[in-house]
Write a protein that holds these residues in place. Structure first.
Motif, PDB file in Angstrom:
ATOM      1  N   ILE B  97       0.845  -1.201   0.000  1.00 56.90           N
ATOM      2  CA  ILE B  97       0.000   0.000   0.000  1.00 56.90           C
ATOM      3  C   ILE B  97       0.878   1.248   0.000  1.00 56.90           C
ATOM      4  O   ILE B  97       0.614   2.220  -0.707  1.00 56.90           O
ATOM      5  CB  ILE B  97      -0.937  -0.011   1.228  1.00 56.90           C
ATOM      6  CG1 ILE B  97      -2.097  -0.962   0.982  1.00 56.90           C
ATOM      7  CG2 ILE B  97      -1.453   1.384   1.545  1.00 56.90           C
ATOM      8  CD1 ILE B  97      -3.094  -0.512  -0.065  1.00 56.90           C
ATOM      9  N   ILE B  98       1.965   1.197   0.761  1.00 57.64           N
ATOM     10  CA  ILE B  98       2.869   2.354   0.818  1.00 57.64           C
ATOM     11  C   ILE B  98       3.520   2.583  -0.546  1.00 57.64           C
ATOM     12  O   ILE B  98       3.653   3.709  -1.006  1.00 57.64           O
ATOM     13  CB  ILE B  98       3.924   2.159   1.943  1.00 57.64           C
ATOM     14  CG1 ILE B  98       3.214   2.206   3.296  1.00 57.64           C
ATOM     15  CG2 ILE B  98       5.006   3.215   1.867  1.00 57.64           C
ATOM     16  CD1 ILE B  98       4.101   1.915   4.484  1.00 57.64           C
ATOM     17  N   GLN B  99       3.875   1.505  -1.213  1.00 56.05           N
ATOM     18  CA  GLN B  99       4.451   1.650  -2.553  1.00 56.05           C
ATOM     19  C   GLN B  99       3.457   2.283  -3.524  1.00 56.05           C
ATOM     20  O   GLN B  99       3.815   3.109  -4.357  1.00 56.05           O
ATOM     21  CB  GLN B  99       4.884   0.281  -3.083  1.00 56.05           C
ATOM     22  CG  GLN B  99       6.381   0.053  -2.973  1.00 56.05           C
ATOM     23  CD  GLN B  99       6.766  -1.316  -3.460  1.00 56.05           C
ATOM     24  OE1 GLN B  99       6.549  -2.287  -2.754  1.00 56.05           O
ATOM     25  NE2 GLN B  99       7.328  -1.401  -4.649  1.00 56.05           N
ATOM     26  N   ILE B 100       2.195   1.882  -3.394  1.00 58.02           N
ATOM     27  CA  ILE B 100       1.163   2.442  -4.266  1.00 58.02           C
ATOM     28  C   ILE B 100       0.967   3.933  -3.965  1.00 58.02           C
ATOM     29  O   ILE B 100       0.843   4.755  -4.883  1.00 58.02           O
ATOM     30  CB  ILE B 100      -0.158   1.658  -4.109  1.00 58.02           C
ATOM     31  CG1 ILE B 100      -0.001   0.283  -4.763  1.00 58.02           C
ATOM     32  CG2 ILE B 100      -1.330   2.414  -4.715  1.00 58.02           C
ATOM     33  CD1 ILE B 100      -1.201  -0.612  -4.634  1.00 58.02           C
ATOM     34  N   LEU B 101       0.987   4.282  -2.697  1.00 54.01           N
ATOM     35  CA  LEU B 101       0.841   5.689  -2.334  1.00 54.01           C
ATOM     36  C   LEU B 101       2.011   6.515  -2.883  1.00 54.01           C
ATOM     37  O   LEU B 101       1.833   7.631  -3.359  1.00 54.01           O
ATOM     38  CB  LEU B 101       0.749   5.843  -0.815  1.00 54.01           C
ATOM     39  CG  LEU B 101      -0.644   5.569  -0.234  1.00 54.01           C
ATOM     40  CD1 LEU B 101      -0.586   5.446   1.278  1.00 54.01           C
ATOM     41  CD2 LEU B 101      -1.622   6.667  -0.642  1.00 54.01           C
ATOM     42  N   ALA B 102       3.225   5.948  -2.805  1.00 60.44           N
ATOM     43  CA  ALA B 102       4.390   6.656  -3.335  1.00 60.44           C
ATOM     44  C   ALA B 102       4.217   6.894  -4.835  1.00 60.44           C
ATOM     45  O   ALA B 102       4.537   7.968  -5.357  1.00 60.44           O
ATOM     46  CB  ALA B 102       5.662   5.852  -3.066  1.00 60.44           C
ATOM     47  N   GLU B 103       3.674   5.910  -5.529  1.00 57.14           N
ATOM     48  CA  GLU B 103       3.439   6.049  -6.964  1.00 57.14           C
ATOM     49  C   GLU B 103       2.374   7.115  -7.228  1.00 57.14           C
ATOM     50  O   GLU B 103       2.485   7.899  -8.176  1.00 57.14           O
ATOM     51  CB  GLU B 103       3.007   4.688  -7.526  1.00 57.14           C
ATOM     52  CG  GLU B 103       2.825   4.626  -9.029  1.00 57.14           C
ATOM     53  CD  GLU B 103       4.101   4.864  -9.833  1.00 57.14           C
ATOM     54  OE1 GLU B 103       5.204   4.872  -9.235  1.00 57.14           O
ATOM     55  OE2 GLU B 103       3.983   5.075 -11.061  1.00 57.14           O
ATOM     56  N   ALA B 104       1.367   7.169  -6.362  1.00 55.81           N
ATOM     57  CA  ALA B 104       0.326   8.194  -6.503  1.00 55.81           C
ATOM     58  C   ALA B 104       0.936   9.583  -6.315  1.00 55.81           C
ATOM     59  O   ALA B 104       0.600  10.526  -7.031  1.00 55.81           O
ATOM     60  CB  ALA B 104      -0.797   7.956  -5.497  1.00 55.81           C
ATOM     61  N   VAL B 105       1.857   9.694  -5.363  1.00 51.57           N
ATOM     62  CA  VAL B 105       2.550  10.968  -5.136  1.00 51.57           C
ATOM     63  C   VAL B 105       3.345  11.345  -6.383  1.00 51.57           C
ATOM     64  O   VAL B 105       3.288  12.477  -6.865  1.00 51.57           O
ATOM     65  CB  VAL B 105       3.502  10.860  -3.917  1.00 51.57           C
ATOM     66  CG1 VAL B 105       4.460  12.050  -3.870  1.00 51.57           C
ATOM     67  CG2 VAL B 105       2.701  10.751  -2.629  1.00 51.57           C
ATOM     68  N   ARG B 106       4.052  10.370  -6.943  1.00 54.50           N
ATOM     69  CA  ARG B 106       4.871  10.634  -8.119  1.00 54.50           C
ATOM     70  C   ARG B 106       4.016  11.191  -9.264  1.00 54.50           C
ATOM     71  O   ARG B 106       4.357  12.202  -9.876  1.00 54.50           O
ATOM     72  CB  ARG B 106       5.570   9.347  -8.574  1.00 54.50           C
ATOM     73  CG  ARG B 106       6.637   9.548  -9.618  1.00 54.50           C
ATOM     74  CD  ARG B 106       7.217   8.224 -10.090  1.00 54.50           C
ATOM     75  NE  ARG B 106       6.269   7.484 -10.889  1.00 54.50           N
ATOM     76  CZ  ARG B 106       6.049   7.709 -12.188  1.00 54.50           C
ATOM     77  NH1 ARG B 106       6.733   8.633 -12.820  1.00 54.50           N
ATOM     78  NH2 ARG B 106       5.144   7.008 -12.839  1.00 54.50           N
ATOM     79  N   LEU B 107       2.892  10.531  -9.507  1.00 54.96           N
ATOM     80  CA  LEU B 107       2.045  10.965 -10.616  1.00 54.96           C
ATOM     81  C   LEU B 107       1.419  12.330 -10.351  1.00 54.96           C
ATOM     82  O   LEU B 107       1.284  13.154 -11.255  1.00 54.96           O
ATOM     83  CB  LEU B 107       0.946   9.926 -10.883  1.00 54.96           C
ATOM     84  CG  LEU B 107       1.464   8.599 -11.443  1.00 54.96           C
ATOM     85  CD1 LEU B 107       0.340   7.586 -11.554  1.00 54.96           C
ATOM     86  CD2 LEU B 107       2.128   8.812 -12.810  1.00 54.96           C
ATOM     87  N   LYS B 108       1.078  12.559  -9.099  1.00 60.88           N
ATOM     88  CA  LYS B 108       0.479  13.847  -8.726  1.00 60.88           C
ATOM     89  C   LYS B 108       1.499  14.969  -8.956  1.00 60.88           C
ATOM     90  O   LYS B 108       1.183  16.003  -9.545  1.00 60.88           O
ATOM     91  CB  LYS B 108       0.054  13.787  -7.262  1.00 60.88           C
ATOM     92  CG  LYS B 108      -0.545  15.054  -6.755  1.00 60.88           C
ATOM     93  CD  LYS B 108      -1.956  14.789  -6.268  1.00 60.88           C
ATOM     94  CE  LYS B 108      -2.664  16.112  -6.102  1.00 60.88           C
ATOM     95  NZ  LYS B 108      -4.081  15.957  -5.922  1.00 60.88           N
ATOM     96  N   VAL B 109       2.730  14.752  -8.474  1.00 58.08           N
ATOM     97  CA  VAL B 109       3.774  15.774  -8.642  1.00 58.08           C
ATOM     98  C   VAL B 109       4.016  16.018 -10.126  1.00 58.08           C
ATOM     99  O   VAL B 109       4.063  17.150 -10.602  1.00 58.08           O
ATOM    100  CB  VAL B 109       5.090  15.332  -7.950  1.00 58.08           C
ATOM    101  CG1 VAL B 109       6.242  16.259  -8.327  1.00 58.08           C
ATOM    102  CG2 VAL B 109       4.905  15.293  -6.444  1.00 58.08           C
ATOM    103  N   LEU B 110       4.129  14.916 -10.866  1.00 58.53           N
ATOM    104  CA  LEU B 110       4.421  15.009 -12.288  1.00 58.53           C
ATOM    105  C   LEU B 110       3.334  15.778 -13.041  1.00 58.53           C
ATOM    106  O   LEU B 110       3.616  16.620 -13.900  1.00 58.53           O
ATOM    107  CB  LEU B 110       4.542  13.588 -12.865  1.00 58.53           C
ATOM    108  CG  LEU B 110       5.366  13.424 -14.134  1.00 58.53           C
ATOM    109  CD1 LEU B 110       6.744  14.032 -13.965  1.00 58.53           C
ATOM    110  CD2 LEU B 110       5.486  11.944 -14.478  1.00 58.53           C
TER     111      LEU B 110
END
Lengths: 385, 264
Positions: B97-110
């Motif tokens: 779940i933490i990995q998925i959240l990190a990916e969500a952060v990445r896409l949001k920032v991008l």
């Protein structure tokens, strides 16, 4: 297809569009529309694209006026659906679409149309089972459409799916086609037992396939069962016999799992076979494409004259396209057959030879649309001057 | 401030690197957050990112479409829907779940980059940004100069497609696109690519030349070859080897091989 035939088909299609109540997709103002007309280029498909309609009345007027051979709308919704450059349309989301096409099921030989339609209906049934069971969709979440040609479309419009990108849609496709399922991984996840566990729907499907497989074997006489089992890679005749003997005492898979009679390689090849049998053969690029054009349900398919038919789940179960998608009458029409062929509409098998003959209007339209006949006359031969 | 720097330099590669770093930060912070409050916190974060989840027996449950939205870039069978889906949902451990959240952060920032900044503001930041800009241009230059084409270093999927073409087989449209865009990206000239297709039974010089040039970007749009997951979907991922397992894009395979001095 000569000009007279085109004009006849166009007039029949116009008649249909004047009387038919066309079903519109939700948010149809945001969709791009495209048409192929019975024009001079036809049957070569020249698509008139980038149209948009502000009201139902407008679309009906258009259909009545041009009576197109093929009608499509975009699975995508756009802020500016009539913009001519894709990047100017401003994509807002797209329905999730599955396309099942008989062409994909028969790569070597092409059977008769009726057989193709039966096969592709079975495949559609498999897809629906996946959608309802594995994805937990209810029948109200999707619409099923007979394409009027060689297959079915399934449309899903659940809000959470609309903004999925192409990559994510491919993940759904991979699920349905079992792409990425590795026997090694399935077995590793379940300690000790060399068949998939029940953590995921695919594991359950594979497991029950294997159980059915052994049940079927246990119902055969031991010699047939041995021969059948020996066909599985990495088992061999001698071991097959031992397994079959073991089975005759207990017809469940359980003792096999414990007994180590089946080598790991044999389990793997059984799992591979299970995946091949279970997976759905859908047309991959259609689902992955977020800007696809798809046939309008309730329009006519110009290549067959059959109705692109929207179906509820119950209707789908009872549906026979060669009976239920036929819209034209059985009034007799005189046509010139170009090549000997067979048509099977409305439960009637009609074999025709080259030359002029009279056929029920629906069959005549069907053969003309397929390029197998040309129009002669609406009247009986005896009435002609 | 960092986002302002990055926005003024305005280079896609930098946006990606920056978003990766933010995601890495988020990952580390979430990993080391206080145990007791963690589950509730993760649930509310998931909610903020529009993927409401629930906890069952110490594991998190996500709706499948929320799951696939953020896991496309993650490699390995444990991220594939085929291995996880159960009645519309997938069950995941906290670490996942933490990995998925990190990916969500990445896409949001991008998706938030570049910020809309005035030219004057970027001008004022230029003492800080120009050394960065210079360093970045060096990196980009190195990337562009891919050296001579070494077919030996191509991944097995591309080699297989080459073999098929040489054997006079017609490639499917996705396969043809994959091969052409791959060869174009490793620096092969349009003429050379056209020559490869000569063996195709349906070879048409003008048409092939037009297609190759289109893919090569003469129409102003540069096509990147499909990644491993796309190749897999279309059944074009074949004979994958050890190196394949470590990469997610055929081009990375090629670059790694080149870096290591090719060899088989």
């Amino acid at each position: 297809m000569n000009a007279r035939t085109k004009a006849f088909l166009e007039s029949k299609f116009r008649e249909y569009y004047h009387n038919a109540v066309t079903e519109l997709p939700p948010r149809f103002r945001k969709r791009e529309w495209a048409f192929v007309l019975f024009d001079s280029a036809y049957p070569k498909l020249v698509m008139r694209r980038h149209k948009a309609f502000g009201s139902q009345k407008e679309l009906y007027a258009y259909l009545g006026a041009v009576s197109p051979a093929h009608v499509y709308y975009s699975t995508a919704c756009y802020a500016h659906p009539s913009a001519t450059r894709m990047q100017d349309k401003k994509w807002e989301g797209a329905d999730l679409i599955f396309d099942l096409d008989a062409d994909k099921l028969f790569t070597d030989s092409v059977p008769q149309y009726a057989l193709m339609l039966t096969a592709v209906k079975n495949e559609t049934d498999k897809l629906l089972d996946f959608l309802m069971n594995d994805f937990s969709f209810e029948d109200a979440d999707f619409s099923i459409v007979f394409s009027g040609g060689r297959g079915y479309h399934v449309h899903l419009r659940e809000a959470r799916l609309l903004t999925l990108g192409s990559h994510e849609r491919r993940e759904v496709v991979n699920y349905l086609t079992g792409t990425g399922l590795e026997p090694e991984y399935l077995i590793k996840r379940t300690n000790m037992v060399p068949v998939p566990d029940d953590n995921s729907c695919w594991e359950i499907r594979i497991r029950s396939w294997i159980e059915r497989y052994f049940k079927r074997l246990s119902e055969m006489d031991s010699e047939t069962a041995t021969t059948e089992l020996a066909n599985v890679k990495a088992i061999g005749k001698r071991r097959a016999k031992m397994i079959v003997d073991e089975m005759s005492q207990d017809s469940t898979v359980a003792p096999l799992l414990q007994s180590k009679l089946m080598p790991l390689a044999a389990w793997k090849s059984l799992i591979r076979e299970a995946i091949l049998q279970i997976k759905v053969n859908i047309d991959v690029p259609v689902t992955a494409d977020t800007k696809r054009l798809i046939r309008l349900p309730t329009s006519l398919h110009g290549g067959s004259g059959l109705r692109v038919t929207p179906l509820t789940l119950d209707e789908f179960r009872r549906f026979d396209p060669l009976r239920d998608a036929v819209v034209f009458s059985d009034r007799l029409i005189s046509v010139k057959i170009l090549r000997p062929t067979t048509a099977e509409l409305k439960g009637e098998t009609i074999k025709v030879q080259q030359g002029t003959t009279e056929l029920p209007e629906h069959t005549a339209v069907y053969l003309m649309a397929r390029g197998l006949a040309e129009y002669e006359s609406r009247r009986f031969k005896s009435d002609q001057k | 401030m960092a986002r302002a720097f990055v926005s003024c330099i305005n280079e896609t590669l930098l946006f990606q690197r920056y978003a990766n770093a933010e995601a890495q930060d988020a990952y580390n912070n979430l990993r080391h957050a206080d145990e007791r409050s963690q589950d509730g916190f993760l649930l509310s974060l998931l909610d903020d990112f529009g993927m409401p989840a629930s906890i069952k027996k110490n594991a998190f449950e996500l709706y499948f479409s929320d799951f696939i939205r953020y896991t496309g870039r993650l490699r390995g069978p444990q991220w594939r829907l085929v291995n996880l889906l159960y009645r519309g949902r997938v069950t995941l451990a906290k670490g996942e779940i933490i990995q998925i959240l990190a990916e969500a952060v990445r896409l949001k920032v991008l998706s938030g980059l570049p910020l809309k900044l005035s030219a004057r503001m970027c001008e004022e930041l230029s003492p800080y940004t120009s050394p960065l800009k210079h360093a970045l241009s060096q990196v980009l230059l190195r990337q562009e100069d891919s050296g001579p084409v070494v077919l030996e270093a191509c991944p097995p999927c591309i080699k297989a497609l080459l073999m098929q073409v040489k054997a006079g087989k017609n490639l499917s449209h996705p396969a043809r696109f994959a091969l052409t865009s791959f060869l174009a990206n490793i620096g092969m000239k349009a003429d050379e690519i056209v020559l490869i297709y000569q063996m195709s039974p349906d070879f048409d010089y003008e048409l092939t030349r037009y297609q190759v040039e289109h893919i090569k970007g003469s129409s102003g749009k540069d096509y990147t070859p499909p990644g491993c997951s796309t190749m897999e979907t279309y059944g074009n991922c074949v004979e994958s080897d050890d190196l394949c397992r470590r990469i997610s894009h055929p081009l990375s395979y090629y670059r790694l091989r080149i870096k290591r001095g090719t060899g088989a």
